[in-house]
Write a protein that holds these residues in place. Structure first.
Motif, PDB file in Angstrom:
ATOM      1  N   ASP A  40       0.767  -2.160   0.539  1.00  0.00           N
ATOM      2  CA  ASP A  40       0.232  -0.132   0.014  1.00  0.00           C
ATOM      3  C   ASP A  40       0.696   1.388  -0.154  1.00  0.00           C
ATOM      4  O   ASP A  40       2.327   1.218   0.080  1.00  0.00           O
ATOM      5  CB  ASP A  40      -0.908   0.066   1.366  1.00  0.00           C
ATOM      6  CG  ASP A  40      -0.058  -0.020   2.545  1.00  0.00           C
ATOM      7  OD1 ASP A  40       0.861   0.429   2.641  1.00  0.00           O
ATOM      8  OD2 ASP A  40      -0.904  -1.081   3.564  1.00  0.00           O
ATOM      9  N   ALA A  41      -0.104   2.573   0.304  1.00  0.00           N
ATOM     10  CA  ALA A  41       0.797   3.427   0.091  1.00  0.00           C
ATOM     11  C   ALA A  41       1.253   3.918   1.249  1.00  0.00           C
ATOM     12  O   ALA A  41       2.105   5.139   1.385  1.00  0.00           O
ATOM     13  CB  ALA A  41       0.147   4.277  -1.252  1.00  0.00           C
ATOM     14  N   SER A  42       1.483   3.529   2.426  1.00  0.00           N
ATOM     15  CA  SER A  42       1.105   4.402   3.591  1.00  0.00           C
ATOM     16  C   SER A  42       2.670   4.134   4.274  1.00  0.00           C
ATOM     17  O   SER A  42       2.667   5.328   5.360  1.00  0.00           O
ATOM     18  CB  SER A  42       0.624   2.783   5.137  1.00  0.00           C
ATOM     19  OG  SER A  42       1.660   1.760   5.436  1.00  0.00           O
ATOM     20  N   GLY A  43       3.991   3.100   3.898  1.00  0.00           N
ATOM     21  CA  GLY A  43       4.884   2.963   4.577  1.00  0.00           C
ATOM     22  C   GLY A  43       5.663   2.971   5.826  1.00  0.00           C
ATOM     23  O   GLY A  43       5.977   2.921   6.699  1.00  0.00           O
ATOM     24  N   LEU A  44       4.512   2.205   6.642  1.00  0.00           N
ATOM     25  CA  LEU A  44       3.954   1.624   7.163  1.00  0.00           C
ATOM     26  C   LEU A  44       4.879  -0.496   6.992  1.00  0.00           C
ATOM     27  O   LEU A  44       4.093  -0.809   6.207  1.00  0.00           O
ATOM     28  CB  LEU A  44       2.783   1.170   8.050  1.00  0.00           C
ATOM     29  CG  LEU A  44       2.460   2.742   8.901  1.00  0.00           C
ATOM     30  CD1 LEU A  44       1.238   3.042   9.113  1.00  0.00           C
ATOM     31  CD2 LEU A  44       3.818   3.627   9.898  1.00  0.00           C
ATOM     32  N   VAL A  45       5.137  -0.980   7.218  1.00  0.00           N
ATOM     33  CA  VAL A  45       5.588  -2.609   7.478  1.00  0.00           C
ATOM     34  C   VAL A  45       5.132  -3.138   9.276  1.00  0.00           C
ATOM     35  O   VAL A  45       5.981  -2.683   9.891  1.00  0.00           O
ATOM     36  CB  VAL A  45       7.574  -2.127   7.438  1.00  0.00           C
ATOM     37  CG1 VAL A  45       7.232  -3.952   7.583  1.00  0.00           C
ATOM     38  CG2 VAL A  45       7.914  -1.835   6.363  1.00  0.00           C
ATOM     39  N   ALA A  46       4.223  -3.155   8.348  1.00  0.00           N
ATOM     40  CA  ALA A  46       3.444  -4.308   9.794  1.00  0.00           C
ATOM     41  C   ALA A  46       3.578  -5.858   9.532  1.00  0.00           C
ATOM     42  O   ALA A  46       3.072  -6.292   8.824  1.00  0.00           O
ATOM     43  CB  ALA A  46       2.526  -3.583   9.748  1.00  0.00           C
ATOM     44  N   VAL A  47       3.059  -6.352  11.187  1.00  0.00           N
ATOM     45  CA  VAL A  47       2.753  -7.974  11.224  1.00  0.00           C
ATOM     46  C   VAL A  47       1.754  -8.067  11.624  1.00  0.00           C
ATOM     47  O   VAL A  47       1.070  -6.993  12.136  1.00  0.00           O
ATOM     48  CB  VAL A  47       4.043  -9.177  11.257  1.00  0.00           C
ATOM     49  CG1 VAL A  47       4.796  -8.729  10.578  1.00  0.00           C
ATOM     50  CG2 VAL A  47       3.948  -7.977  12.757  1.00  0.00           C
ATOM     51  N   VAL A  48       0.157  -8.965  10.472  1.00  0.00           N
ATOM     52  CA  VAL A  48      -0.507  -9.199  11.084  1.00  0.00           C
ATOM     53  C   VAL A  48      -0.942 -10.463  11.584  1.00  0.00           C
ATOM     54  O   VAL A  48      -0.602 -11.621  10.861  1.00  0.00           O
ATOM     55  CB  VAL A  48      -1.568  -8.138  10.231  1.00  0.00           C
ATOM     56  CG1 VAL A  48      -1.853  -7.200   9.862  1.00  0.00           C
ATOM     57  CG2 VAL A  48      -1.603  -9.646   8.466  1.00  0.00           C
ATOM     58  N   HIS A  49      -1.653 -10.700  12.652  1.00  0.00           N
ATOM     59  CA  HIS A  49      -2.701 -11.912  12.886  1.00  0.00           C
ATOM     60  C   HIS A  49      -3.387 -12.257  12.826  1.00  0.00           C
ATOM     61  O   HIS A  49      -3.320 -11.597  14.064  1.00  0.00           O
ATOM     62  CB  HIS A  49      -1.214 -12.472  13.327  1.00  0.00           C
ATOM     63  CG  HIS A  49      -1.529 -14.120  13.795  1.00  0.00           C
ATOM     64  ND1 HIS A  49      -1.488 -15.586  13.273  1.00  0.00           N
ATOM     65  CD2 HIS A  49      -1.889 -14.519  14.908  1.00  0.00           C
ATOM     66  CE1 HIS A  49      -1.977 -16.148  13.562  1.00  0.00           C
ATOM     67  NE2 HIS A  49      -1.270 -15.800  15.107  1.00  0.00           N
ATOM     68  N   ASP A  50      -4.374 -12.939  12.695  1.00  0.00           N
ATOM     69  CA  ASP A  50      -5.541 -12.903  13.115  1.00  0.00           C
ATOM     70  C   ASP A  50      -6.386 -11.565  13.832  1.00  0.00           C
ATOM     71  O   ASP A  50      -6.844 -11.883  14.632  1.00  0.00           O
ATOM     72  CB  ASP A  50      -5.442 -14.343  14.464  1.00  0.00           C
ATOM     73  CG  ASP A  50      -7.245 -14.595  15.166  1.00  0.00           C
ATOM     74  OD1 ASP A  50      -7.874 -14.822  13.991  1.00  0.00           O
ATOM     75  OD2 ASP A  50      -6.556 -15.080  16.336  1.00  0.00           O
ATOM     76  N   GLY A  51      -5.989 -11.129  12.564  1.00  0.00           N
ATOM     77  CA  GLY A  51      -6.871  -9.433  12.645  1.00  0.00           C
ATOM     78  C   GLY A  51      -5.831  -8.942  13.833  1.00  0.00           C
ATOM     79  O   GLY A  51      -6.480  -7.236  13.717  1.00  0.00           O
ATOM     80  N   ALA A  52      -4.794  -9.236  14.147  1.00  0.00           N
ATOM     81  CA  ALA A  52      -3.699  -7.998  15.493  1.00  0.00           C
ATOM     82  C   ALA A  52      -3.571  -8.050  14.367  1.00  0.00           C
ATOM     83  O   ALA A  52      -2.995  -8.304  12.913  1.00  0.00           O
ATOM     84  CB  ALA A  52      -3.622  -8.958  16.302  1.00  0.00           C
ATOM     85  N   CYS A  53      -2.976  -6.157  13.893  1.00  0.00           N
ATOM     86  CA  CYS A  53      -2.035  -5.859  13.841  1.00  0.00           C
ATOM     87  C   CYS A  53      -0.569  -5.297  14.634  1.00  0.00           C
ATOM     88  O   CYS A  53      -0.751  -4.059  15.494  1.00  0.00           O
ATOM     89  CB  CYS A  53      -2.015  -4.496  12.772  1.00  0.00           C
ATOM     90  SG  CYS A  53      -1.035  -3.867  11.907  1.00  0.00           S
TER      91      CYS A  53
END
Length: 327
Positions: free
Chosen positions: A293-306
């Protein structure tokens, strides 16, 4: 990858504080001191320097190895000197031409296992070592290895775009080579397989299936995704349940591991099945692991949590995004 809901925040915290990610942040200071950035004629921040040459590109890369690694496992350090450089060439959609090495050691006996590892890998991968530098009158073993390659059509860290999917492909037919977080799936493999597996990357590039990619490095899968995100000026959200992983591995360790064969690719959704199929046909586990996406955020997600691991727009990791440099 199996993760308990209660352990997810701890896994994210471990990745955020990982040594490999911190080491990549050191690159920014070196690039700034040299006056380098992604805005140059040859952008800095990729797995290799891609130098325009006729109807393609020369690829040029170098790797230096931690002293403790060379001391603890000198033969494998030599092997890795070839292997990781060839991986960088493949990550850019290229094929290798030749390798050179620079080796320091305290006597010929110390140098021998490193040289044997270099030779074994060069022969197995079918790439010549054409020279280098050797000093056997140093106070310790140290190793650096460089490679030259060529690409017809690039895969680059600067070409991922919002709306694309993030693909991970990893050879899981291996084991950890202790005590370091190296997932080793190459030394027992036949040369024909190693060469054909690497060839998948330039074949994908030349088929126009992907334009952006990166070799999973010592920063691990998430750290490598952060470097890709910064260079391209995008954000990524990685679904940990979709990440290819060996059975029973500790999730935090795996996300920070350096696999002997591991790549990230950014591709249009319509091209994902074809890319996954090419890896699967060769016994390499590949998955669509998340969104770009365009956010610039590097995130990990699991079971609805981020959990956010890094904000590459607020805090550059490499300092190599060309649009920011040009602003």
């Amino acid at each position: 990858m199996m993760i308990g809901a209660s352990s997810f925040p701890a896994i994210a915290a471990a990745v955020r504080a990982g040594r490999g990610l911190a080491a990549k942040a050191d690159i920014g200071a070196a690039a700034a001191a040299l006056g380098l950035s992604g805005a140059g004629a040859v952008p800095v921040g990729d797995d290799c320097a891609a130098i325009p040459d006729g109807d393609g590109f020369l690829l040029f890369a170098i790797e230096g190895f931690m002293n403790e690694f060379v001391a603890a496992d000198p033969w494998f350090a030599g092997w890795c000197g070839v292997m990781v450089n060839l991986s960088d060439i493949a990550a850019m959609g290229g094929r290798p031409v030749a390798v050179v090495d620079a080796l320091w050691a305290n006597g010929a006996d110390e140098a021998t296992p490193v040289l044997q590892g270099l030779r074994a890998a060069a022969e197995r991968y079918g790439v010549p070592i054409v020279g280098g530098h050797t000093n056997v009158r140093a106070d310790r073993r140290q190793l650096s290895v460089a490679v030259l390659g060529r690409a017809r059509r690039l895969l680059t860290s600067f070409a991922a775009r919002p709306g694309e999917r993030l693909i991970a492909a990893v050879d899981l037919r291996g084991r950890y080579r202790e005590p370091f977080a190296n997932w080793e799936a190459a030394t027992d493999a036949p040369g024909e397989r190693l060469r054909a597996d690497l060839a998948l990357l330039p074949e994908i590039a030349e088929a126009g299936l992907a334009r952006a990619g990166k070799d999973i490095s010592q920063a691990g899968l998430v750290g490598t995704a952060a470097m890709l995100a910064e260079c391209s000026g995008v954000g990524v959200a990685i679904d940990l349940a979709a990440v290819p992983a060996p059975a029973g591995v500790d999730p935090a360790r795996w996300l920070m591991s350096f696999p002997s064969y591991g790549y990230l690719l950014a591709a249009a959704p319509a091209d994902v099945p074809e890319i996954l199929g090419r890896f699967t046909a060769r016994g390499i586990v590949a998955g669509d692991i998340g969104t770009i996406d365009a956010s610039g955020l590097v995130a990990v997600v699991h079971d609805g949590a981020c959990e956010t691991i890094w904000n590459v727009k607020a805090e550059p990791l490499l300092g190599c995004h060309p649009r920011r440099e040009a602003a």
